[in-house]
Design a protein around this motif. Structure first.
Motif, mmCIF file in Angstrom:
data_model
loop_
_atom_site.group_PDB
_atom_site.id
_atom_site.type_symbol
_atom_site.label_atom_id
_atom_site.label_comp_id
_atom_site.label_asym_id
_atom_site.label_seq_id
_atom_site.Cartn_x
_atom_site.Cartn_y
_atom_site.Cartn_z
ATOM 1 N N ASP A 84 58.012 -5.961 17.942
ATOM 2 C CA ASP A 84 57.252 -4.846 18.735
ATOM 3 C C ASP A 84 55.879 -5.020 18.510
ATOM 4 O OD1 ASP A 84 59.815 -4.506 19.983
ATOM 5 O OD2 ASP A 84 60.060 -2.552 18.847
ATOM 6 N N TRP A 85 55.445 -5.251 17.178
ATOM 7 C CA TRP A 85 54.239 -4.975 16.977
ATOM 8 C C TRP A 85 53.268 -6.296 16.810
ATOM 9 C CZ3 TRP A 85 55.999 -1.646 12.177
ATOM 10 C CH2 TRP A 85 56.465 -0.137 12.830
ATOM 11 N N ILE A 86 53.658 -7.318 17.228
ATOM 12 C CA ILE A 86 52.981 -8.464 16.938
ATOM 13 C C ILE A 86 51.971 -8.363 17.955
ATOM 14 C CG2 ILE A 86 54.530 -9.932 15.793
ATOM 15 C CD1 ILE A 86 55.491 -11.033 18.416
ATOM 16 N N ASN A 87 50.924 -9.417 17.881
ATOM 17 C CA ASN A 87 49.661 -9.647 18.816
ATOM 18 C C ASN A 87 49.000 -8.409 19.177
ATOM 19 O OD1 ASN A 87 50.917 -12.078 19.280
ATOM 20 N ND2 ASN A 87 52.156 -11.463 21.025
ATOM 21 N N ILE A 141 62.765 -16.549 8.049
ATOM 22 C CA ILE A 141 62.245 -16.389 9.676
ATOM 23 C C ILE A 141 60.741 -16.004 9.358
ATOM 24 C CG2 ILE A 141 62.548 -15.223 11.770
ATOM 25 C CD1 ILE A 141 65.345 -14.653 10.529
ATOM 26 N N LYS A 142 59.682 -16.724 10.097
ATOM 27 C CA LYS A 142 58.543 -16.533 9.944
ATOM 28 C C LYS A 142 57.704 -16.930 11.135
ATOM 29 C CE LYS A 142 57.476 -21.075 7.898
ATOM 30 N NZ LYS A 142 56.699 -21.580 6.602
ATOM 31 N N THR A 143 56.980 -16.033 11.685
ATOM 32 C CA THR A 143 55.892 -16.244 12.921
ATOM 33 C C THR A 143 55.333 -17.610 12.811
ATOM 34 O OG1 THR A 143 54.233 -14.871 11.755
ATOM 35 C CG2 THR A 143 55.747 -13.562 13.215
ATOM 36 N N GLU A 144 55.158 -18.038 14.027
ATOM 37 C CA GLU A 144 54.185 -19.311 14.247
ATOM 38 C C GLU A 144 53.097 -18.550 15.096
ATOM 39 O OE1 GLU A 144 56.685 -23.320 14.088
ATOM 40 O OE2 GLU A 144 56.398 -22.369 16.110
ATOM 41 N N CYS A 179 60.417 -8.969 2.717
ATOM 42 C CA CYS A 179 59.562 -9.614 4.039
ATOM 43 C C CYS A 179 58.041 -9.368 3.598
ATOM 44 C CB CYS A 179 59.915 -8.600 5.259
ATOM 45 S SG CYS A 179 58.797 -9.035 6.686
ATOM 46 N N LYS A 180 57.366 -10.431 3.795
ATOM 47 C CA LYS A 180 56.102 -10.554 3.376
ATOM 48 C C LYS A 180 55.286 -10.374 4.773
ATOM 49 C CE LYS A 180 56.276 -13.969 -0.125
ATOM 50 N NZ LYS A 180 55.606 -15.574 -0.636
ATOM 51 N N ILE A 181 54.293 -9.482 4.883
ATOM 52 C CA ILE A 181 53.620 -9.157 6.041
ATOM 53 C C ILE A 181 52.194 -9.133 5.706
ATOM 54 C CG2 ILE A 181 53.406 -7.364 7.974
ATOM 55 C CD1 ILE A 181 55.825 -5.828 6.828
ATOM 56 N N SER A 182 51.581 -9.786 6.826
ATOM 57 C CA SER A 182 49.915 -10.008 6.709
ATOM 58 C C SER A 182 49.460 -9.593 7.922
ATOM 59 C CB SER A 182 49.773 -11.630 6.733
ATOM 60 O OG SER A 182 48.320 -12.001 6.780
ATOM 61 N N PHE A 183 48.243 -8.685 7.766
ATOM 62 C CA PHE A 183 47.594 -8.095 8.872
ATOM 63 C C PHE A 183 46.211 -8.682 8.951
ATOM 64 C CE2 PHE A 183 50.660 -5.112 7.189
ATOM 65 C CZ PHE A 183 51.364 -4.723 8.337
ATOM 66 N N GLU A 184 45.619 -9.160 10.077
ATOM 67 C CA GLU A 184 44.268 -9.641 10.042
ATOM 68 C C GLU A 184 43.516 -9.802 11.359
ATOM 69 O OE1 GLU A 184 42.498 -13.663 7.768
ATOM 70 O OE2 GLU A 184 44.283 -13.964 8.782
ATOM 71 N N GLU A 215 42.865 -2.460 15.682
ATOM 72 C CA GLU A 215 44.387 -2.853 15.697
ATOM 73 C C GLU A 215 44.204 -4.198 15.092
ATOM 74 O OE1 GLU A 215 44.672 -0.053 18.940
ATOM 75 O OE2 GLU A 215 43.468 -1.791 18.598
ATOM 76 N N LEU A 216 45.296 -4.696 14.087
ATOM 77 C CA LEU A 216 45.112 -6.155 13.608
ATOM 78 C C LEU A 216 46.458 -6.902 13.878
ATOM 79 C CD1 LEU A 216 44.457 -4.855 9.446
ATOM 80 C CD2 LEU A 216 42.895 -5.363 11.500
ATOM 81 N N GLY A 217 46.188 -8.030 13.975
ATOM 82 C CA GLY A 217 47.412 -8.826 14.097
ATOM 83 C C GLY A 217 48.314 -8.989 13.130
ATOM 84 N N ILE A 218 49.684 -9.371 13.499
ATOM 85 C CA ILE A 218 50.657 -9.428 12.550
ATOM 86 C C ILE A 218 51.254 -10.924 12.384
ATOM 87 C CG2 ILE A 218 53.066 -8.625 11.946
ATOM 88 C CD1 ILE A 218 52.386 -5.707 12.666
ATOM 89 N N ASP A 219 51.487 -11.225 11.034
ATOM 90 C CA ASP A 219 52.263 -12.409 10.857
ATOM 91 C C ASP A 219 53.387 -12.022 9.817
ATOM 92 O OD1 ASP A 219 51.424 -14.737 12.332
ATOM 93 O OD2 ASP A 219 49.468 -14.390 11.444
ATOM 94 N N PHE A 220 54.531 -12.235 9.872
ATOM 95 C CA PHE A 220 55.526 -11.971 8.770
ATOM 96 C C PHE A 220 56.435 -13.266 8.501
ATOM 97 C CE2 PHE A 220 57.910 -11.043 12.816
ATOM 98 C CZ PHE A 220 58.996 -11.706 12.575
#
Length: 315
Positions: free
Chosen positions: A78-81, A194-197, A124-129, A108-113
């Motif tokens: 829900d929180w990506i993008n 499972i990771k985001t592209e 779960c590794k989460i990166s906000f940038e 707001e920051l973008g999310i990758d996980f």
């Protein structure tokens, strides 16, 4: 100049647009591994004299939680993008003072996980940038030591919650459904990742369309008959990966037929004789759905997936 104490005390995410009022669906990293907040120059402009001039400042927060519930997986999608509010609080800088970073209201920051269940544990590794124009970023930074933190319902201190902690607890690994891939006592590697592209916007915010899924199992159940059985499976069968939670609860990940491909490897050497399978494929983010409650891995009253649940890909 006073000493500045190291450490991040609390990292909490919630629905976009709610941090400033009443935070909706707040989730803390809680029990976690190391986390780091870094701020660096971004897209500096270099002139003919090789001088690097200011342009943007890039904010990046990385952390790895060991409270990876089905509810968290749902909210990350829900929180990506750029659709998340985030609060980061440092350890106290005095008896009362602390730095508070609120990434909301246009910041707001973008999310990758990177979601991993394996034989060693679950996390779960989460990166906000995201990068912001230099002057805007300086103003934002300057406010951090005077901003008042928000209190979240149900979250105290760093968000440690042992009821949400997830250790390794292998249950099912089937391809196709109801057909086990091997005896657990003979498995050496068992994992799901499972990771985001992502693609990046002009301000370095991650834009996510797809998830990359990779499942792997290596075992010593490696007779010729086992290899032949593996080779005779369908190339694109349905796959079930399941981990136990407390009591009768579980996290189940279901991959429909035609979602994951199969690659096999058979190895015999002087030390090992093993059979390996890799299942992988890209899944669009809107091809993921969720089921909760008693028939789907969770408590009857659990409508979010904190006790357990089922995640379906490509159905």
């Amino acid at each position: 100049m006073p000493y500045a104490a190291a450490g991040l005390k609390q990292i909490v995410m919630c629905n976009k647009g709610t941090l400033a009022t009443t935070p909706v669906d707040p989730i803390a990293l809680g029990i976690r591994k190391d986390a780091v907040l870094s701020i660096n120059h971004f897209k500096q402009v270099e002139d003919y004299r090789k001088r690097k001039l200011r342009n943007y400042l890039n904010f990046k927060l990385e952390g790895e939680t060991m409270q990876p519930t089905v509810f968290l997986f749902k909210k990350l999608l829900d929180w990506i993008n750029g659709n998340v509010d985030l609060q980061v609080v440092t350890q106290n800088q005095s008896s009362t003072a602390k730095d508070v970073w609120k990434f909301n209201a246009g910041k707001e920051l973008g999310i990758d996980f990177d979601w991993t269940y394996n034989q060693d544990g679950r996390s779960c590794k989460i990166s906000f940038e995201r990068a912001f124009p230099y002057n805007d970023a300086v103003t934002f930074i300057d406010a951090a030591d005077s901003t008042t933190s928000v209190t979240f319902a149900g979250i105290t201190d760093d968000g440690t919650d042992l009821t949400l902690y997830r250790g390794a607890s292998p249950d099912k690994f089937e391809k196709p459904a109801a057909s086990s891939l091997g005896s657990s006592s003979l498995i050496t590697v068992r994992q799901m990742n499972i990771k985001t592209e992502n693609k990046k916007s002009i301000d370095n915010l991650s834009l996510v369309d797809n998830l990359m899924v990779t499942l792997e199992m290596t075992g010593r159940e490696a007779a010729i008959a086992d290899f032949v059985t593996r080779l005779n499976k369908g190339m694109l069968d349905e796959v079930i990966f399941q981990e136990k939670n407390s009591g009768a609860y579980y996290d189940k990940f279901m991959f429909n037929a035609n979602v994951l491909s199969q690659t096999d490897e058979f190895v015999i050497n002087d030390e090992e004789r093993t059979l390996k399978i890799v299942l992988e494929g890209r899944v669009p983010i809107y091809s993921v759905s969720f089921l909760y409650g008693t028939p789907n891995g969770g408590d009857a009253a659990d409508t979010k997936g904190t006790t357990g649940g089922t995640v379906k890909f490509g159905y």
